[in-house]
Write an enzyme that holds these catalytic residues in place. Sequence first.
Site, PDB file in Angstrom:
ATOM      1  CB  CYS A   1     -11.086 101.448  84.359  1.00 41.70           C
ATOM      2  SG  CYS A   1     -12.377 102.179  83.663  1.00 41.70           S
TER       3      CYS A   1
ATOM      4  CG  ASN B   1      -7.574 101.842  83.284  1.00 45.41           C
ATOM      5  OD1 ASN B   1      -8.588 100.702  83.011  1.00 45.41           O
ATOM      6  ND2 ASN B   1      -6.902 101.629  84.332  1.00 45.41           N
TER       7      ASN B   1
ATOM      8  CD  GLU C   1     -13.041 117.599 102.965  1.00 40.35           C
ATOM      9  OE1 GLU C   1     -13.070 118.062 101.799  1.00 40.35           O
ATOM     10  OE2 GLU C   1     -12.836 116.226 103.215  1.00 40.35           O
TER      11      GLU C   1
ATOM     12  CE  LYS D   1     -14.746 113.442 103.080  1.00 34.59           C
ATOM     13  NZ  LYS D   1     -13.360 113.873 102.717  1.00 34.59           N
TER      14      LYS D   1
ATOM     15  CD  GLU E   1     -16.859 113.132  99.237  1.00 32.25           C
ATOM     16  OE1 GLU E   1     -16.265 113.052  98.092  1.00 32.25           O
ATOM     17  OE2 GLU E   1     -16.288 113.060 100.146  1.00 32.25           O
TER      18      GLU E   1
ATOM     19  CG  HIS F   1     -25.200 139.131 102.775  1.00 32.27           C
ATOM     20  ND1 HIS F   1     -25.684 140.253 103.170  1.00 32.27           N
ATOM     21  CD2 HIS F   1     -23.908 139.207 103.588  1.00 32.27           C
ATOM     22  CE1 HIS F   1     -24.710 141.424 103.710  1.00 32.27           C
ATOM     23  NE2 HIS F   1     -23.690 140.525 104.151  1.00 32.27           N
TER      24      HIS F   1
HETATM   25  C1  G6P Z   1     -12.716 112.242  93.457  1.00 29.06           C
HETATM   26  C2  G6P Z   1     -13.008 111.496  94.886  1.00 29.06           C
HETATM   27  C3  G6P Z   1     -12.820 112.562  95.790  1.00 29.06           C
HETATM   28  C4  G6P Z   1     -11.477 113.374  95.742  1.00 29.06           C
HETATM   29  C5  G6P Z   1     -11.238 113.925  94.459  1.00 29.06           C
HETATM   30  C6  G6P Z   1      -9.865 114.243  94.062  1.00 29.06           C
HETATM   31  O1  G6P Z   1     -13.789 113.000  93.072  1.00 29.06           O
HETATM   32  O2  G6P Z   1     -14.203 110.990  94.917  1.00 29.06           O
HETATM   33  O3  G6P Z   1     -12.863 112.256  97.297  1.00 29.06           O
HETATM   34  O4  G6P Z   1     -11.176 114.408  96.799  1.00 29.06           O
HETATM   35  O5  G6P Z   1     -11.347 113.055  93.418  1.00 29.06           O
HETATM   36  O6  G6P Z   1      -8.807 113.295  94.123  1.00 29.06           O
HETATM   37  P1  G6P Z   1      -7.375 113.617  94.144  1.00 29.06           P
HETATM   38  O7  G6P Z   1      -6.531 112.067  94.016  1.00 29.06           O
HETATM   39  O8  G6P Z   1      -6.877 114.312  93.071  1.00 29.06           O
HETATM   40  O9  G6P Z   1      -7.066 114.119  95.244  1.00 29.06           O
END
Ligand code: G6P
Length: 605
Positions: free
Chosen positions: A2, A101, A482, A486, A489, A505
């Site tokens: 929000c 929020n 990671e 990516k 996502e 394994h």
């Molecule tokens: C959300 C986003 C992610 C991000 C995570 C942590 O889930 O979609 O892309 O990595 O929050 O966010 P931060 O601001 O704590 O790094």
Amino acid sequence: MCGIVGYIGKRDVAPLLLEGLQRLEYRGYDSAGVVVNSPKSGALKMVKAKGRVRDLEARVPKRFAGTTGIAHTRWATHGAPSDVNSHPHLDPENKVAVVHNGIVDNAADLRAKLEAEGVVFASETDTEVITHLIARSLADSLEEKVREALKVIEGTYGIAVMHADFADRIVVARNGSPVILGIGEKEMLVASDVAALIAHTRQVVTLNDGEMATLKADDFRTYTTSGTQTNATPETVEWEAASFDMGGHDTYMHKEMSEQAEAVDRVLRGRIDDRFSTVHLGGLNLDAREARGVRRIKILGCGTSYHAGLIGAGLIEELARIPADAEPASEFRYRNPVVDPDTLYIAVSQSGETYDVLAAVQELKRKGARVLGVVNVVGSAIAREADGGTYVHAGPEVCVVSTKCFTNTVVAFALLALHLGRIRDLSVADGKRIIEGLRKLPAQIEEILAMEPEIEKLAQEYAGAQSMMFIGRVRGYPVALEASLKLKEISYIHAEAYPASELKHGPLALIEPALPTVAIVPNDDLLEKNRAALEEIKARSGRILAVAHQNQEKADHTIVVPKNEDELDPILMGIPLQLFAYHTALAMGRDIDKPRNLAKSVTVE
Ligand code: G6P
């Protein structure tokens, strides 16, 4: 998540608020709304709409004049996304408007009580409870009405309130959800994110939890929820308004990936000490004696930041020889963790707002632990809650998925690891070697970014896959994690990451021509082991895309990246895979900056 924007001054408020909401679009939302007061009668006028800000804009009537207003973008928690569940929420007499929020935890109880008193609710939201409580308060001032309401509310909030009978002010309050005041010339703003303020003013006041403020056009004051005056002095935001624009790129993600060399340059600037082959990190609040006393390091973060923490833990173990590991903050806080006084805890967060991370920090502090923050947003909740830490200086990141912030966070960890290492047993020669490696990073990142056309072709080739496997070993494993995150996502392709050592394994059973593998193959002491894994995959007719320092015979394609020091290679090896995920998603026609179901910062449970 929000977003809130509010304004009081002389300007026509609706266009200004809509523009502010657009600046918050990146945070993810499903509906939006705006309230303004009639300049003559003070009566409140409201428009709300399910969907994007442009859907709201289309509904705002031509004549919607007002010089005070509050607006909101909502990410549904209580009640589905709909016009009526959108904020602001008005009382039945149209006197009080609230945007909120956070989550009211005792909303169901309060709702039942209010309904028993005859109150009719218009929406299914928890927020509407706040509106009714304020509207029913018999207190004389708006501040007191809000205070009374907040006394019975349990949960988190950032709120902004308008009242038709107190048309000269907006009252705001914060508990666990950001509220930032923007101090202008004969006008005041409020928002949940500086992104919505920066086009109008760079003078800001960030409220603390338990703090409230009254905004009038030419004045503001802050005080606690129990009424004690607090002395907030405005601070200047360093971010430029232009850094929130797309700057000629088609997406924020593309812009942010392309900014990584300069961002890394920024996190290094002014910190390297060649005389002692170390780095200075001003805000750590951890002197050499304390640093030597640390027996263990535990890193906590969520999503991409958790992955940055995994690489960070590896760097700390390698350079400082302190046992270190990383854990999702969201898991840590629910498992009644044993908090050890000799462990140093590090919270990692781009936004500095992620609720799971903040809650973990608060729990740790309650148990007497020392917590450092590795954070991008200056003055954010986690940065303020931590005992010290370091900012990663990536600049604002707008795309939901993190790229430049991830890279800068990992570099910040390399600095921290070097700093701790040089206080302990890392030699001058190794300190020098790492510093030279760090200095090479920006130019090497540019080299990788220049490979984009080649990576784009590869991405188009793999875009048809239903699922992909990512493998890496030791330093390469968090890179694989990671890269796989990516890809999922933004492209919605199913992807799994496994340590290369674990293939035999179990996951080897999945390998077949239809399941491509992306392998991280650095030229380090594990090179031969990694090559053996590639052979195992090839023997099962699996397709392989390698990210390596030289061409890999067993791979169908290799992205050859520049070599740095072994310890720093993970920083570079993930970057081509950001481009790979990007172009895969683009080839599949995805909404890259706003992937479905995700929000930039998750400020609720
Ligand atoms: C959300 C986003 C992610 C991000 C995570 C942590 O889930 O979609 O892309 O990595 O929050 O966010 P931060 O601001 O704590 O790094």
